[in-house]
Design a protein around this motif. Structure first.
Motif, PDB file in Angstrom:
ATOM      1  N   SER A 137       0.797  -1.231   0.000  1.00 32.64           N
ATOM      2  CA  SER A 137       0.000   0.000   0.000  1.00 32.64           C
ATOM      3  C   SER A 137       0.827   1.278   0.000  1.00 32.64           C
ATOM      4  O   SER A 137       0.339   2.330  -0.401  1.00 32.64           O
ATOM      5  CB  SER A 137      -0.920   0.026   1.229  1.00 32.64           C
ATOM      6  OG  SER A 137      -1.939  -0.931   1.116  1.00 32.64           O
ATOM      7  N   TYR A 138       2.094   1.196   0.455  1.00 24.84           N
ATOM      8  CA  TYR A 138       2.872   2.418   0.663  1.00 24.84           C
ATOM      9  C   TYR A 138       4.248   2.332  -0.003  1.00 24.84           C
ATOM     10  O   TYR A 138       4.806   1.254  -0.198  1.00 24.84           O
ATOM     11  CB  TYR A 138       3.034   2.684   2.163  1.00 24.84           C
ATOM     12  CG  TYR A 138       1.727   3.049   2.835  1.00 24.84           C
ATOM     13  CD1 TYR A 138       1.247   4.350   2.787  1.00 24.84           C
ATOM     14  CD2 TYR A 138       0.965   2.082   3.490  1.00 24.84           C
ATOM     15  CE1 TYR A 138       0.032   4.685   3.375  1.00 24.84           C
ATOM     16  CE2 TYR A 138      -0.242   2.411   4.085  1.00 24.84           C
ATOM     17  CZ  TYR A 138      -0.703   3.717   4.014  1.00 24.84           C
ATOM     18  OH  TYR A 138      -1.904   4.044   4.590  1.00 24.84           O
ATOM     19  N   ASP A 139       4.765   3.516  -0.335  1.00 20.40           N
ATOM     20  CA  ASP A 139       6.094   3.619  -0.940  1.00 20.40           C
ATOM     21  C   ASP A 139       7.185   3.735   0.116  1.00 20.40           C
ATOM     22  O   ASP A 139       8.318   3.297  -0.098  1.00 20.40           O
ATOM     23  CB  ASP A 139       6.170   4.868  -1.841  1.00 20.40           C
ATOM     24  CG  ASP A 139       5.091   4.878  -2.893  1.00 20.40           C
ATOM     25  OD1 ASP A 139       5.094   3.966  -3.745  1.00 20.40           O
ATOM     26  OD2 ASP A 139       4.224   5.784  -2.869  1.00 20.40           O
ATOM     27  N   VAL A 140       6.862   4.382   1.235  1.00 14.86           N
ATOM     28  CA  VAL A 140       7.831   4.646   2.291  1.00 14.86           C
ATOM     29  C   VAL A 140       7.174   4.400   3.641  1.00 14.86           C
ATOM     30  O   VAL A 140       5.994   4.713   3.833  1.00 14.86           O
ATOM     31  CB  VAL A 140       8.348   6.104   2.227  1.00 14.86           C
ATOM     32  CG1 VAL A 140       9.165   6.460   3.472  1.00 14.86           C
ATOM     33  CG2 VAL A 140       9.192   6.324   0.974  1.00 14.86           C
ATOM     34  N   ALA A 141       7.941   3.826   4.565  1.00 17.00           N
ATOM     35  CA  ALA A 141       7.492   3.685   5.949  1.00 17.00           C
ATOM     36  C   ALA A 141       8.494   4.375   6.862  1.00 17.00           C
ATOM     37  O   ALA A 141       9.707   4.283   6.643  1.00 17.00           O
ATOM     38  CB  ALA A 141       7.349   2.218   6.333  1.00 17.00           C
ATOM     39  N   LEU A 142       7.982   5.080   7.857  1.00 19.87           N
ATOM     40  CA  LEU A 142       8.822   5.712   8.871  1.00 19.87           C
ATOM     41  C   LEU A 142       8.617   4.999  10.201  1.00 19.87           C
ATOM     42  O   LEU A 142       7.489   4.664  10.561  1.00 19.87           O
ATOM     43  CB  LEU A 142       8.463   7.184   9.047  1.00 19.87           C
ATOM     44  CG  LEU A 142       8.756   8.166   7.923  1.00 19.87           C
ATOM     45  CD1 LEU A 142       8.385   9.588   8.368  1.00 19.87           C
ATOM     46  CD2 LEU A 142      10.210   8.110   7.509  1.00 19.87           C
ATOM     47  N   ALA A 143       9.721   4.809  10.931  1.00 18.92           N
ATOM     48  CA  ALA A 143       9.656   4.253  12.293  1.00 18.92           C
ATOM     49  C   ALA A 143      10.651   5.047  13.132  1.00 18.92           C
ATOM     50  O   ALA A 143      11.807   4.653  13.281  1.00 18.92           O
ATOM     51  CB  ALA A 143       9.984   2.771  12.299  1.00 18.92           C
ATOM     52  N   THR A 144      10.213   6.180  13.648  1.00 20.90           N
ATOM     53  CA  THR A 144      11.116   7.070  14.372  1.00 20.90           C
ATOM     54  C   THR A 144      10.939   6.898  15.875  1.00 20.90           C
ATOM     55  O   THR A 144       9.891   7.227  16.426  1.00 20.90           O
ATOM     56  CB  THR A 144      10.871   8.544  13.976  1.00 20.90           C
ATOM     57  OG1 THR A 144       9.513   8.902  14.235  1.00 20.90           O
ATOM     58  CG2 THR A 144      11.132   8.742  12.482  1.00 20.90           C
TER      59      THR A 144
END
Length: 286
Positions: A137-144
């Motif tokens: 579903s997504y191009d980029v994932a963030l896990a900050t």
């Protein structure tokens, strides 16, 4: 519900699509229903949702109050996200108050998911469980600053790569030589070797892990917290000479730090945290 987001959402129990009934989403498969309130989808019962600490959220978003570590994390994310096209669709995992949202507002769509309904959160859900999104579903994932708060990071990384499109990227930051924070939900301090192993097991490739800061900055952070702790525990009946010694030590370290070389050695073994990136493999040709 926003049409683009609704098309990505899936039932967290059976992964079937959801029907939009206005103020509720209903699973086409198992019939489970999920409340929609103030533009947020609640996959958790309201009784299990903690009210967000809005005062703390405001402080975390105030860049003037950021620690040197937070500023270094921001710089890393700014650098990697600058290379991404504005058409990117992004999943911000454990986004909280989205303290780095000045870096993401230019993108086509950013979906925030968290346990607590902070203002930037679109999906309220337990990210220890299956993520309520369809595959790719997504191009980029963030896990900050998220993985240290997840008991089973292996599962979260597996779910993250599932929701990414082929060639999609994961960007994140984690603490290392940092004090326990947000108790009792602080579970891990990963070495770069364990972090790489976790991402490899999830199926990520092109993994890059960098120390967030140099040795001097780690030293300064640790001594600042030591003296902050000492100040906080100075009793009114503490002998005057002990108070004087503590205050003199503070001044001594300030002078010492000012004399040390600012281009101190960067070590992946003595750092406050790590920045990382990884990629989901492209689809194999049929």
């Amino acid at each position: 519900m926003e049409t683009v987001l609704n098309s990505k959402l899936r039932c967290p129990h059976c992964q079937n699509p959801l029907l939009d009934k206005g103020n509720v989403l209903v699973c086409k498969g198992c019939g489970a229903s999920f409340e929609v309130n103030d533009g947020k989808v609640f996959f958790l019962p309201k009784s299990q949702v903690d009210a967000p600490d809005q005062e703390r959220a405001v402080l975390r978003r105030d860049s003037k109050r950021w620690t040197p570590l937070r500023k270094k994390q921001y710089a890393f994310l700014s650098n990697v996200l600058e290379a991404e096209a504005t058409s990117v669709e992004m999943l911000d995992i454990g986004c909280g108050p989205a303290q780095f949202d000045t870096l993401t507002t230019r993108f086509k769509q950013v979906t925030g998911i968290d346990f607590s309904p902070f203002t930037p959160v679109h999906v309220v859900h337990d990210i220890n469980a299956s993520l309520p999104f369809s595959d790719s579903s997504y191009d980029v994932a963030l896990a900050t600053n998220v993985l240290e708060h997840i008991p089973d990071s292996t599962r979260l990384l597996a779910e993250t790569i599932r929701t990414l499109r082929p060639g999609g990227r994961l960007y994140g930051v984690i603490p290392f030589l940092l004090e326990v924070h947000q108790p009792p939900y602080d579970f891990h301090r990963y070495t770069p070797y364990m972090l790489r192993l976790l991402m490899e097991k999830a199926g990520f490739i092109d993994i890059a892990i960098f120390p967030t800061n140099n040795i001097l900055e780690t030293f300064v952070h640790q001594q600042n917290h030591y003296f902050k702790y000492m100040y906080g525990h100075m009793s009114p009946i503490m002998p005057l000479h002990k108070k004087v010694v503590i205050k003199l030590l503070v001044q001594f370290f300030k002078v010492l730090v000012s004399l040390l070389p600012k281009d101190a050695y960067v070590s992946d073994r003595y750092t406050l945290g790590y920045n990382f990136s990884a990629k989901k493999p492209e689809q194999r040709p049929s």
